[in-house]
Design a protein around this motif. Structure first.
Motif, PDB file in Angstrom:
ATOM      1  N   THR A  73     -36.999 -48.567 -36.247  1.00  0.00           N
ATOM      2  CA  THR A  73     -37.420 -47.315 -35.613  1.00  0.00           C
ATOM      3  C   THR A  73     -37.375 -47.400 -34.099  1.00  0.00           C
ATOM      4  OG1 THR A  73     -39.595 -48.136 -36.194  1.00  0.00           O
ATOM      5  CG2 THR A  73     -38.856 -46.139 -37.313  1.00  0.00           C
ATOM      6  N   VAL A  74     -37.552 -48.595 -33.569  1.00  0.00           N
ATOM      7  CA  VAL A  74     -37.598 -48.718 -32.120  1.00  0.00           C
ATOM      8  C   VAL A  74     -36.207 -48.708 -31.499  1.00  0.00           C
ATOM      9  CG1 VAL A  74     -38.262 -50.251 -30.248  1.00  0.00           C
ATOM     10  CG2 VAL A  74     -39.797 -49.924 -32.152  1.00  0.00           C
ATOM     11  N   GLU A  75     -35.300 -49.478 -32.088  1.00  0.00           N
ATOM     12  CA  GLU A  75     -33.957 -49.550 -31.519  1.00  0.00           C
ATOM     13  C   GLU A  75     -32.941 -49.323 -32.624  1.00  0.00           C
ATOM     14  OE1 GLU A  75     -32.161 -49.938 -28.871  1.00  0.00           O
ATOM     15  OE2 GLU A  75     -33.840 -49.875 -27.466  1.00  0.00           O
ATOM     16  N   PRO A  76     -32.794 -48.095 -33.122  1.00  0.00           N
ATOM     17  CA  PRO A  76     -31.914 -47.884 -34.281  1.00  0.00           C
ATOM     18  C   PRO A  76     -30.469 -48.280 -34.001  1.00  0.00           C
ATOM     19  CG  PRO A  76     -32.660 -45.793 -33.379  1.00  0.00           C
ATOM     20  CD  PRO A  76     -33.437 -46.847 -32.694  1.00  0.00           C
ATOM     21  N   LEU A  77     -30.006 -48.028 -32.786  1.00  0.00           N
ATOM     22  CA  LEU A  77     -28.607 -48.333 -32.496  1.00  0.00           C
ATOM     23  C   LEU A  77     -28.332 -49.822 -32.562  1.00  0.00           C
ATOM     24  CD1 LEU A  77     -26.149 -46.741 -31.941  1.00  0.00           C
ATOM     25  CD2 LEU A  77     -26.588 -46.870 -29.504  1.00  0.00           C
TER      26      LEU A  77
ATOM     27  N   ARG B 161     -25.873 -51.864 -35.011  1.00  0.00           N
ATOM     28  CA  ARG B 161     -24.779 -52.679 -34.463  1.00  0.00           C
ATOM     29  C   ARG B 161     -24.735 -54.046 -35.120  1.00  0.00           C
ATOM     30  NH1 ARG B 161     -25.538 -50.951 -28.775  1.00  0.00           N
ATOM     31  NH2 ARG B 161     -24.230 -49.116 -28.604  1.00  0.00           N
ATOM     32  N   ARG B 162     -25.926 -54.583 -35.411  1.00  0.00           N
ATOM     33  CA  ARG B 162     -25.965 -55.915 -36.035  1.00  0.00           C
ATOM     34  C   ARG B 162     -25.255 -55.896 -37.378  1.00  0.00           C
ATOM     35  NH1 ARG B 162     -31.814 -58.605 -34.952  1.00  0.00           N
ATOM     36  NH2 ARG B 162     -31.657 -58.551 -32.682  1.00  0.00           N
TER      37      ARG B 162
ATOM     38  N   ALA C 131     -27.531 -39.476 -42.956  1.00  0.00           N
ATOM     39  CA  ALA C 131     -28.079 -38.678 -41.848  1.00  0.00           C
ATOM     40  C   ALA C 131     -28.372 -39.563 -40.643  1.00  0.00           C
ATOM     41  CB  ALA C 131     -29.339 -37.963 -42.299  1.00  0.00           C
ATOM     42  N   GLU C 132     -28.918 -40.760 -40.902  1.00  0.00           N
ATOM     43  CA  GLU C 132     -29.241 -41.681 -39.806  1.00  0.00           C
ATOM     44  C   GLU C 132     -27.977 -42.088 -39.056  1.00  0.00           C
ATOM     45  OE1 GLU C 132     -31.976 -44.661 -41.624  1.00  0.00           O
ATOM     46  OE2 GLU C 132     -31.701 -45.560 -39.632  1.00  0.00           O
ATOM     47  N   GLU C 133     -26.916 -42.399 -39.822  1.00  0.00           N
ATOM     48  CA  GLU C 133     -25.670 -42.828 -39.192  1.00  0.00           C
ATOM     49  C   GLU C 133     -25.052 -41.697 -38.397  1.00  0.00           C
ATOM     50  OE1 GLU C 133     -23.566 -44.166 -42.617  1.00  0.00           O
ATOM     51  OE2 GLU C 133     -24.638 -46.065 -42.699  1.00  0.00           O
ATOM     52  N   GLU C 134     -25.183 -40.464 -38.913  1.00  0.00           N
ATOM     53  CA  GLU C 134     -24.624 -39.323 -38.190  1.00  0.00           C
ATOM     54  C   GLU C 134     -25.305 -39.145 -36.837  1.00  0.00           C
ATOM     55  OE1 GLU C 134     -24.767 -35.723 -40.407  1.00  0.00           O
ATOM     56  OE2 GLU C 134     -22.942 -36.175 -41.493  1.00  0.00           O
ATOM     57  N   ASP C 135     -26.637 -39.364 -36.822  1.00  0.00           N
ATOM     58  CA  ASP C 135     -27.367 -39.212 -35.561  1.00  0.00           C
ATOM     59  C   ASP C 135     -26.927 -40.228 -34.536  1.00  0.00           C
ATOM     60  OD1 ASP C 135     -30.548 -38.316 -37.061  1.00  0.00           O
ATOM     61  OD2 ASP C 135     -28.899 -37.093 -36.295  1.00  0.00           O
ATOM     62  N   LEU C 136     -26.638 -41.451 -35.004  1.00  0.00           N
ATOM     63  CA  LEU C 136     -26.289 -42.505 -34.068  1.00  0.00           C
ATOM     64  C   LEU C 136     -24.813 -42.485 -33.705  1.00  0.00           C
ATOM     65  CD1 LEU C 136     -28.244 -45.362 -35.793  1.00  0.00           C
ATOM     66  CD2 LEU C 136     -28.860 -44.223 -33.703  1.00  0.00           C
ATOM     67  N   ALA C 137     -24.021 -41.762 -34.478  1.00  0.00           N
ATOM     68  CA  ALA C 137     -22.582 -41.781 -34.245  1.00  0.00           C
ATOM     69  C   ALA C 137     -22.235 -41.026 -32.975  1.00  0.00           C
ATOM     70  CB  ALA C 137     -21.860 -41.162 -35.426  1.00  0.00           C
ATOM     71  N   THR C 138     -21.097 -41.377 -32.392  1.00  0.00           N
ATOM     72  CA  THR C 138     -20.662 -40.683 -31.186  1.00  0.00           C
ATOM     73  C   THR C 138     -19.646 -39.594 -31.504  1.00  0.00           C
ATOM     74  OG1 THR C 138     -19.155 -42.539 -30.931  1.00  0.00           O
ATOM     75  CG2 THR C 138     -21.087 -42.508 -29.535  1.00  0.00           C
ATOM     76  N   GLY C 139     -19.325 -39.410 -32.774  1.00  0.00           N
ATOM     77  CA  GLY C 139     -18.387 -38.347 -33.134  1.00  0.00           C
ATOM     78  C   GLY C 139     -18.165 -38.339 -34.632  1.00  0.00           C
TER      79      GLY C 139
ATOM     80  N   PHE D 288     -18.246 -44.730 -34.271  1.00  0.00           N
ATOM     81  CA  PHE D 288     -19.282 -45.472 -33.583  1.00  0.00           C
ATOM     82  C   PHE D 288     -18.704 -46.157 -32.369  1.00  0.00           C
ATOM     83  CE2 PHE D 288     -23.459 -45.952 -35.222  1.00  0.00           C
ATOM     84  CZ  PHE D 288     -23.405 -45.415 -36.486  1.00  0.00           C
ATOM     85  N   ASP D 289     -19.350 -45.983 -31.219  1.00  0.00           N
ATOM     86  CA  ASP D 289     -18.971 -46.761 -30.037  1.00  0.00           C
ATOM     87  C   ASP D 289     -17.496 -46.681 -29.719  1.00  0.00           C
ATOM     88  OD1 ASP D 289     -21.290 -49.528 -30.600  1.00  0.00           O
ATOM     89  OD2 ASP D 289     -21.496 -47.593 -29.606  1.00  0.00           O
ATOM     90  N   ASP D 290     -16.883 -45.546 -30.001  1.00  0.00           N
ATOM     91  CA  ASP D 290     -15.471 -45.310 -29.685  1.00  0.00           C
ATOM     92  C   ASP D 290     -14.491 -46.153 -30.478  1.00  0.00           C
ATOM     93  OD1 ASP D 290     -15.943 -44.832 -26.081  1.00  0.00           O
ATOM     94  OD2 ASP D 290     -16.492 -43.662 -27.827  1.00  0.00           O
ATOM     95  N   THR D 291     -14.932 -47.031 -31.345  1.00  0.00           N
ATOM     96  CA  THR D 291     -13.935 -47.833 -32.045  1.00  0.00           C
ATOM     97  C   THR D 291     -14.099 -47.839 -33.549  1.00  0.00           C
ATOM     98  OG1 THR D 291     -15.350 -49.685 -31.497  1.00  0.00           O
ATOM     99  CG2 THR D 291     -13.299 -49.498 -30.264  1.00  0.00           C
ATOM    100  N   LEU D 292     -15.325 -47.978 -34.014  1.00  0.00           N
ATOM    101  CA  LEU D 292     -15.506 -48.187 -35.444  1.00  0.00           C
ATOM    102  C   LEU D 292     -15.546 -46.876 -36.221  1.00  0.00           C
ATOM    103  CD1 LEU D 292     -15.615 -51.028 -36.116  1.00  0.00           C
ATOM    104  CD2 LEU D 292     -18.075 -50.946 -36.293  1.00  0.00           C
ATOM    105  N   LEU D 293     -14.884 -46.885 -37.376  1.00  0.00           N
ATOM    106  CA  LEU D 293     -14.893 -45.691 -38.206  1.00  0.00           C
ATOM    107  C   LEU D 293     -15.592 -46.014 -39.507  1.00  0.00           C
ATOM    108  CD1 LEU D 293     -11.289 -44.444 -37.749  1.00  0.00           C
ATOM    109  CD2 LEU D 293     -13.304 -43.082 -37.390  1.00  0.00           C
ATOM    110  N   ILE D 294     -16.631 -45.265 -39.853  1.00  0.00           N
ATOM    111  CA  ILE D 294     -17.256 -45.509 -41.157  1.00  0.00           C
ATOM    112  C   ILE D 294     -17.180 -44.240 -41.994  1.00  0.00           C
ATOM    113  CG2 ILE D 294     -18.802 -47.314 -40.370  1.00  0.00           C
ATOM    114  CD1 ILE D 294     -21.000 -45.344 -40.294  1.00  0.00           C
ATOM    115  N   VAL D 295     -17.060 -44.459 -43.291  1.00  0.00           N
ATOM    116  CA  VAL D 295     -16.817 -43.358 -44.207  1.00  0.00           C
ATOM    117  C   VAL D 295     -18.146 -42.875 -44.805  1.00  0.00           C
ATOM    118  CG1 VAL D 295     -16.230 -43.392 -46.657  1.00  0.00           C
ATOM    119  CG2 VAL D 295     -14.429 -43.514 -44.975  1.00  0.00           C
ATOM    120  N   ASP D 296     -18.246 -41.552 -45.064  1.00  0.00           N
ATOM    121  CA  ASP D 296     -19.421 -41.017 -45.745  1.00  0.00           C
ATOM    122  C   ASP D 296     -20.727 -41.406 -45.039  1.00  0.00           C
ATOM    123  OD1 ASP D 296     -20.745 -41.223 -49.153  1.00  0.00           O
ATOM    124  OD2 ASP D 296     -20.937 -39.703 -47.599  1.00  0.00           O
TER     125      ASP D 296
END
Lengths: 190, 275
Positions: free
Chosen positions: B3-7, B11-12, B211-219, B200-208
């Motif tokens: 909850t404190v550092e979701p990004l 990333r880990r 909601a949490e991942e969508e919030d952290l995603a950059t596009g 994510f971070d301009d490079t990584l692509l994740i499928v499906d």
């Protein structure tokens, strides 16, 4: 290929960074809002969808972290529509951001491609060419590495055709960026 | 830490090429679909319930009669409407549809139009006088990311379930008579399937994304393909820039996904037709 291809023209006004309402302010970045007003009628679902696309494209380039808890409002008014409307809006938005002097990490430009029934690619199609086309693709290309910021398609096309359109759009982007440079030079050389 | 550092937390996991819920970067969540009267809306002409992990979307199709538009006298209408009520997630308030719901409705309308899945001429009963209007209401019951994929899937499944009654126009009175006993299924020409990716971070692509991942995603990128591998829609509303090659990867993944989804739909339809 220029900012008002044929007779399509869009007027863009940018306001900001200004104070944001408490409900809308974000603690770490600027809150961007885009309002698109059609020439006739009230904004509907199509305008909302276009606004969302424009907003997310602008959010990717504007360095919002430099202006936290502020609001940047971009208002676009369609003056006339003779085809390639979305890319005209994209170009108007980018020029407005430049004119306002907001910190940006790169520029972007909009290019529309129409795929004719025989597979011929037309850039910046007129309204009639858009209607006759099998597919119309709009891309927002960024200025640093010509990567794709935004795409929208209308009609269906094959994967190879899309890649060809993308390549053509990336080449055309150079002309648009040159136009940006020329207009800004004219503006600031007075 | 989450909850404190979701990004940083995410990333880990992404460094090890996997995600907190145990999925690979290219893996979809468990998809289940319920078509027709088994657990879905019995008052609608066609309905389907789709669950993509936790994201639950229900689609109901109601067919009504109307006069066709003056300039397209032989075409019916399909009117999709996506609703994101406040019960599906705390991020949506009750009241007029927000931007996300409207953009999603426009996206679904575009997919229907682009893929030509239903030929509007088929919906016409009498040229210039009477045509079918299909109101497709897509309601999200639980929002856990990837709304567009689930909506397109629910719409497809519900339309496959629709049975239109035969309509006769009484010559003398000019009124229409609906014969509920005689029903014909709707002809669906193409089967579009949507696949969404989060950047994510301009490079990584994740499928499906959830909601949490969508919030952290950059596009986000959504690709809609049909059976022949043609692209019905490439929807990338802003967000981090992508190269043409990355886009190509997404498209290949989308084509594979299409085959999986098509198999699932066919299996479900086969299991309900004998009844």
């Amino acid at each position: 290929p220029c900012l008002s291809p044929g007779d399509t023209s869009v007027l863009a006004g940018l306001y900001g960074p200004a104070e944001a309402k408490l409900s809308k302010e974000l603690p770490d970045r600027a809150a961007l809002e885009v309002l698109l007003r059609p020439k006739v009628g009230l904004p509907g679902v199509l305008e909302r969808s276009r606004e969302q696309q424009l907003r997310q494209t602008c959010e990717a380039v504007v360095l919002g972290a430099l202006h936290p808890r502020t609001a940047i409002t971009l208002v676009l008014q369609v003056l006339s529509d003779a085809g390639s409307l979305l890319s005209c809006c994209l170009n108007a938005a980018c020029m407005a951001l430049l004119d306002a002097g907001l910190p940006l990490c790169s520029l972007f430009c909009g290019v529309t491609c129409a795929l004719g029934p025989d597979g011929a690619i037309t850039l910046d199609p007129t309204a009639r060419q858009e209607q006759e086309a099998r597919a119309v693709l709009t891309f927002a290309i960024d200025s640093r590495e010509r990567k794709v910021l935004m795409t929208t398609t209308k009609g269906s096309c094959s994967v190879e055709e899309m890649q060809q359109c993308l390549a053509a759009a990336q080449r055309a982007a150079d002309t648009v960026f040159q136009f940006y440079r020329d207009s800004l030079r004219r503006r600031y050389s007075k | 830490f989450r909850t404190v550092e979701p990004l940083e937390y995410y990333r880990r996991f992404l460094k090890e090429n996997c995600r907190p819920d145990g999925r690979e970067l290219g893996e979809f969540r468990a998809t289940t679909v319920n078509i027709g009267n088994t657990g879905s809306i019995t008052t609608a002409d066609g309905s389907a319930l789709v669950k993509l992990g936790n994201t639950t979307v229900i689609c109901g199709v109601k067919a009504e009669l109307a006069a066709p538009a003056v300039d397209s006298a032989n075409k019916g209408y399909i009117v999709p409407n996506v609703e994101l009520p406040s019960l599906c997630s705390e991020r949506f308030r009750s009241g007029p549809p927000g931007e996300e719901a409207q953009a999603a409705s426009q996206f679904i309308a575009d997919v229907i139009e682009n893929s030509q899945m239903i030929v509007k001429e088929d919906l016409c009963i009498a040229n210039g006088k009477l045509a079918w209007v299909l109101y497709c209401d897509i309601i999200c019951l639980d929002y856990d990311g990837n709304l567009l994929d689930a909506s397109v899937f629910a719409l497809l499944a519900a339309l496959k379930n629709v049975q239109l009654p035969a309509v006769l126009i009484n010559e003398e009175t000019g009124l229409s008579e609906v014969n509920l006993k005689q029903k014909t299924p709707l002809i669906i020409k193409k089967h579009p399937v949507a696949t969404s990716f989060a950047i994510f971070d301009d490079t990584l692509l994740i499928v499906d994304p959830t909601a949490e991942e969508e919030d952290l995603a950059t596009g986000t990128v959504t690709i809609v393909t049909d059976e022949e591998g043609r692209l019905c829609s490439v929807h990338k509303p802003g967000g981090s820039p992508l190269t043409g090659a990355k886009l190509q990867d997404c498209i290949t993944r989308a084509i594979t996904r299409h085959k999986e989804v098509k198999k699932l739909i066919d299996k479900v339809i086969k299991s309900i037709t004998p009844k």
